[in-house]
Motif scaffolding. Structure first.
Motif, PDB file in Angstrom:
ATOM      1  N   ASP A   1      16.924  13.327 -59.444  1.00 27.39           N
ATOM      2  CA  ASP A   1      16.199  12.458 -58.553  1.00 27.39           C
ATOM      3  C   ASP A   1      15.048  11.797 -58.699  1.00 27.39           C
ATOM      4  O   ASP A   1      14.016  12.386 -59.358  1.00 27.39           O
ATOM      5  CB  ASP A   1      16.289  13.370 -56.965  1.00 27.39           C
ATOM      6  CG  ASP A   1      16.763  12.369 -55.971  1.00 27.39           C
ATOM      7  OD1 ASP A   1      16.007  11.426 -55.588  1.00 27.39           O
ATOM      8  OD2 ASP A   1      17.738  12.489 -55.327  1.00 27.39           O
ATOM      9  N   THR A   2      14.847  10.666 -58.372  1.00 23.83           N
ATOM     10  CA  THR A   2      13.424  10.001 -58.376  1.00 23.83           C
ATOM     11  C   THR A   2      12.776   9.997 -59.714  1.00 23.83           C
ATOM     12  O   THR A   2      11.719  10.158 -60.009  1.00 23.83           O
ATOM     13  CB  THR A   2      12.635  10.827 -57.534  1.00 23.83           C
ATOM     14  OG1 THR A   2      13.221  10.855 -56.263  1.00 23.83           O
ATOM     15  CG2 THR A   2      11.377   9.476 -57.200  1.00 23.83           C
TER      16      THR A   2
ATOM     17  N   THR B   1      18.830   7.358 -52.346  1.00 20.51           N
ATOM     18  CA  THR B   1      19.508   8.274 -52.996  1.00 20.51           C
ATOM     19  C   THR B   1      20.987   8.343 -52.823  1.00 20.51           C
ATOM     20  O   THR B   1      21.861   8.299 -53.661  1.00 20.51           O
ATOM     21  CB  THR B   1      18.771   9.703 -52.259  1.00 20.51           C
ATOM     22  OG1 THR B   1      17.481   9.846 -52.720  1.00 20.51           O
ATOM     23  CG2 THR B   1      19.637  10.788 -53.037  1.00 20.51           C
TER      24      THR B   1
ATOM     25  N   HIS C   1      11.395  14.062 -56.216  1.00 20.29           N
ATOM     26  CA  HIS C   1      11.057  13.437 -55.164  1.00 20.29           C
ATOM     27  C   HIS C   1       9.903  13.886 -54.704  1.00 20.29           C
ATOM     28  O   HIS C   1       9.270  14.821 -54.673  1.00 20.29           O
ATOM     29  CB  HIS C   1      12.370  13.575 -54.312  1.00 20.29           C
ATOM     30  CG  HIS C   1      12.513  12.772 -53.158  1.00 20.29           C
ATOM     31  ND1 HIS C   1      11.982  12.778 -51.870  1.00 20.29           N
ATOM     32  CD2 HIS C   1      13.254  11.794 -52.936  1.00 20.29           C
ATOM     33  CE1 HIS C   1      12.172  11.669 -51.378  1.00 20.29           C
ATOM     34  NE2 HIS C   1      13.322  11.085 -51.934  1.00 20.29           N
TER      35      HIS C   1
ATOM     36  N   ASP D   1      18.705   8.728 -60.271  1.00 15.57           N
ATOM     37  CA  ASP D   1      19.296   8.242 -59.148  1.00 15.57           C
ATOM     38  C   ASP D   1      18.541   6.859 -58.878  1.00 15.57           C
ATOM     39  O   ASP D   1      19.068   5.832 -58.584  1.00 15.57           O
ATOM     40  CB  ASP D   1      19.682   8.968 -58.007  1.00 15.57           C
ATOM     41  CG  ASP D   1      18.326   9.416 -57.268  1.00 15.57           C
ATOM     42  OD1 ASP D   1      17.370   9.374 -57.788  1.00 15.57           O
ATOM     43  OD2 ASP D   1      18.673   9.637 -56.005  1.00 15.57           O
ATOM     44  N   HIS D   2      17.507   6.920 -59.274  1.00 19.20           N
ATOM     45  CA  HIS D   2      16.332   5.745 -59.032  1.00 19.20           C
ATOM     46  C   HIS D   2      15.154   6.214 -59.239  1.00 19.20           C
ATOM     47  O   HIS D   2      14.913   7.215 -59.856  1.00 19.20           O
ATOM     48  CB  HIS D   2      16.352   5.378 -57.310  1.00 19.20           C
ATOM     49  CG  HIS D   2      15.971   6.375 -56.703  1.00 19.20           C
ATOM     50  ND1 HIS D   2      14.664   7.034 -56.466  1.00 19.20           N
ATOM     51  CD2 HIS D   2      16.891   7.345 -55.778  1.00 19.20           C
ATOM     52  CE1 HIS D   2      14.719   7.969 -55.656  1.00 19.20           C
ATOM     53  NE2 HIS D   2      16.064   8.206 -55.170  1.00 19.20           N
TER      54      HIS D   2
HETATM   55 ZN   LIG Z   1      16.907   9.916 -54.788  1.00 13.84          ZN
END
Ligand SMILES: [Zn+2]
Length: 656
Positions: free
Chosen positions: A38-39, A78, A195, A247-248
């Protein structure tokens, strides 16, 4: 040949035969491991050229596999981004443009497609935001096991309640894998650590104390290393297909965006993507062509020779394994998140040379000379702009009709969301039901507000109310009509016992957003506390009219009616509450009180006799029952019930 030698030969032959069997199986049905981090900004990973962080596990996978240097997600959110990875569809197509929006059953998922091919499937998530029972409905489809968060967490800490450390996530996955042999597996592992808030555990908290975001990345990488080592120890690494993707990204202050979700710049859409093929084919290859996370599922299906669903928004990346001269790919992106604050949603088109962002003040960047997207070259008559607008219009024309958005979640889930720094579901809807998004404020003019709101929420969650209040007051200086700031400030004052101030802020929030059921409920609570019962009643009635399923609001309104001496209206509210939660003892006792208040003793007795049977230790039940018996003239029964109540309360019986 001696008997011993013959046995040895047979054993050898047998094991070779077995080995070749599993090898042929391995080529057609390799284990597939998807790891989403994530992130994770691509340019904060060591093998992507960033020297301030150690990511040996990611670097190792890149050495054994194919590293895509220019991969893009179509969403900085997300749930939306993960749904894209798992379906191969763009956000507007799969429809999961926010959390709590169910993924429609017509869209087949990665897990479903592989399960049909005999795969054992399991998912291990690092944050409650991807819980398939509450905030990510439909994402669990096709998984034999989906590691959701406990329904009734025993801990108050965020760990285990709303978030899991990377090491916990991979250990859950390893335990499951150890227990589920043989057969091919598809396992998805989600590492949430990078995150915000950035709180890496030691030693990363020390090693990276001046850049904690990188510390979280290094920690997530160590969890990945644990998983890779596990696969190696089991002998499964060599033949498996492993995909690692972000995811980003994260704004980190670029374009004044501290985190993600609002903008579509590369800071939040450029993600790392690494593919390790079985037998380390194409090892150490780097593909510089622009690719998309919509391409991941088509690639996996291509490699496994599984027929893809008819409509996918991406295409297999296999042509790039051999040559870089494949057709160019356009990357679309979108975010509806600004709508939560009443600001315009954004859409973008990215080619390797240019990015166009459709916004109230549109943007065009030349990516070769301006990779940080600083100089806006937009001119309405620019043919490039016309072309990009045409591409967006073309995409829009192919979209399925909008599905109802704004998923509904309970208050418990809203609290979990806040613990992760998310606002609750929005009443504003999605861009599909906003008549003219271009008339809304441009998020570029509002991002400071959003940063402050986010900071306030984190401060409030971390029990630093003064800091939260300070940030919210700053928002109101920028925009005195910010409903989100007024709502949060109202809540904050309520929690500090400043009920009059709370009621004022919430009243202003409601003036700006009359359809906000939450603001009305909170205002009702504050008004009840200061004893303004008629106003509390009106606010609670308004809230329940907007959102009838709120159990605590029903109870409170019933109590307000009781205090206003309107037993009949109170009864209605408690009965409605019992329809929502038929086993609630609290609602049953409240209903008994209302029945007594309206002089309906026979019904009270009937209801309480049942209740005291199922709840024989509830003193209040016996007390109310005693009152009702007395009113009906049943003195003996009243005495028995009263003494039972006293016994339960621990009050010594009077000596006769
Ligand atoms: Zn995310």
């Amino acid at each position: 040949m001696t008997a011993r030698k013959i046995i040895l030969c047979l054993l050898l032959l047998g094991s070779r035969a077995l080995a070749s069997n599993s090898a042929s199986e391995a080529t057609s049905q390799p284990d597939v491991f998807l790891i989403t981090i994530d992130t994770l900004r691509a340019d904060h990973v060591h093998c992507y050229g960033y020297d301030h962080v150690q990511t040996p596990a990611l670097d190792g996978l890149a050495r054994n596999g194919i590293r895509f240097s220019h991969a893009f997600t179509p969403s900085p959110i997300t749930n939306t981004s993960h749904t894209t990875i798992l379906t191969g569809l763009l956000p507007s197509v799969h429809g999961v443009t926010d959390f709590a929006i169910p993924l429609a059953p017509i869209h087949p998922t990665w897990a479903e497609l592989l399960k049909k091919r005999g795969y054992h499937t399991a998912a291990f998530i690092g944050a409650v935001i991807l819980d398939s029972r509450t905030l990510a409905p439909g994402l669990g489809r096709g998984f034999d096991f989906y590691d959701n968060f406990p329904k009734h967490p025993k801990t108050k800490s965020r760990w285990g309640r709303v978030e899991r450390r990377g090491l916990d996530v991979v250990q859950h996955a390893e335990t499951w894998l150890t227990a589920h042999r043989p057969g091919p597996h598809f396992v998805w592992v989600h590492l949430y650590d990078p995150h915000d808030s950035y709180e890496p555990p030691p030693p990363y908290s020390q090693l990276y104390k001046d850049h904690l975001y990188d510390g979280e990345i290094a920690y997530a990488d160590s969890a990945l290393a644990n998983f890779v080592n596990y696969l190696k120890q089991r002998g499964w690494y060599e033949q498996s297909l492993i995909i690692v993707v972000g995811d980003h990204g994260e704004g980190l202050g670029e374009h004044h965006e501290e985190t993600h979700r609002i903008f579509l710049y590369d800071s939040t859409t450029h993600v790392p993507l690494i593919l390790k093929l079985p037998a380390q084919r194409s090892a150490a290859k780097v593909v510089d062509a622009q690719v998309r996370t919509t391409d991941i599922l088509p690639t996996v299906l291509d490699l496994l020779a599984v027929t893809p669903p008819a409509q996918l928004d991406g295409a297999s990346l296999k042509p790039y394994f051999a040559s870089a001269n494949s057709a160019r790919r356009t990357a679309f992106a979108e975010t509806d998140y600004p709508l939560r604050f009443g600001w315009a949603p954004l859409r973008s088109v990215r080619t390797p040379e240019f990015k166009f962002i459709e916004a109230p003040r549109p943007e065009l960047y030349s990516l070769q000379s301006d990779p940080r997207e600083v100089t806006n070259l937009y001119q309405p008559w620019d043919p490039k702009v016309q072309k990009f607008r045409g591409m967006l219009a073309d995409l829009r024309s192919k979209l399925p009709p909008p599905t109802p958005s704004a998923g509904t979640v309970g208050q418990g889930t809203v609290n979990e969301l806040r613990a992760l720094g998310y606002l609750g579901p929005s009443d504003a809807g999605s861009s599909t039901n906003v008549p003219e998004p271009s008339l809304l404020p441009d998020p570029k003019d509002k991002v400071e507000e959003q940063n402050l709101l986010h900071r306030a929420m984190i401060a409030s969650e971390d029990n630093r109310p003064a800091e939260a209040r300070n940030a919210l007051e700053k928002v109101l200086q920028l925009n005195p009509k910010s409903p989100t700031a007024l709502l949060q400030l109202g809540e904050l004052e309520f929690q500090s016992g400043e009920y009059t101030k709370a009621a004022e802020h919430l009243g202003r929030a409601r003036e700006i957003r009359p359809d906000d059921a939450t603001a009305a409920y909170y205002q009702g609570q504050a008004l009840e506390k200061i004893g303004n019962l008629p106003a509390a009643r009106d606010a609670l009635e308004a809230s329940l009219k907007l959102s009838p399923g709120q159990f605590p609001a029903r109870l409170l309104l019933g109590e307000v009616y009781l205090r206003l001496k309107d037993g009949k209206a109170a009864e209605d509210q408690f009965e409605a509450a019992l329809l929502l939660q038929p086993n609630s003892v609290e609602a049953k006792l409240d209903l008994a009180r209302a029945l007594i208040a309206s002089g309906n003793y026979a019904d009270t007795v009937q209801q309480l006799e049942l209740l005291t049977k199922s709840q024989p230790k509830n003193a209040e039940g016996f007390e109310l029952l005693s009152q009702a018996y007395s009113a009906l003239g049943k003195k003996t029964e009243a005495k028995v019930a009263e003494s039972r109540a006293k016994q339960l309360r621990g009050v010594p019986k009077k000596l006769h």
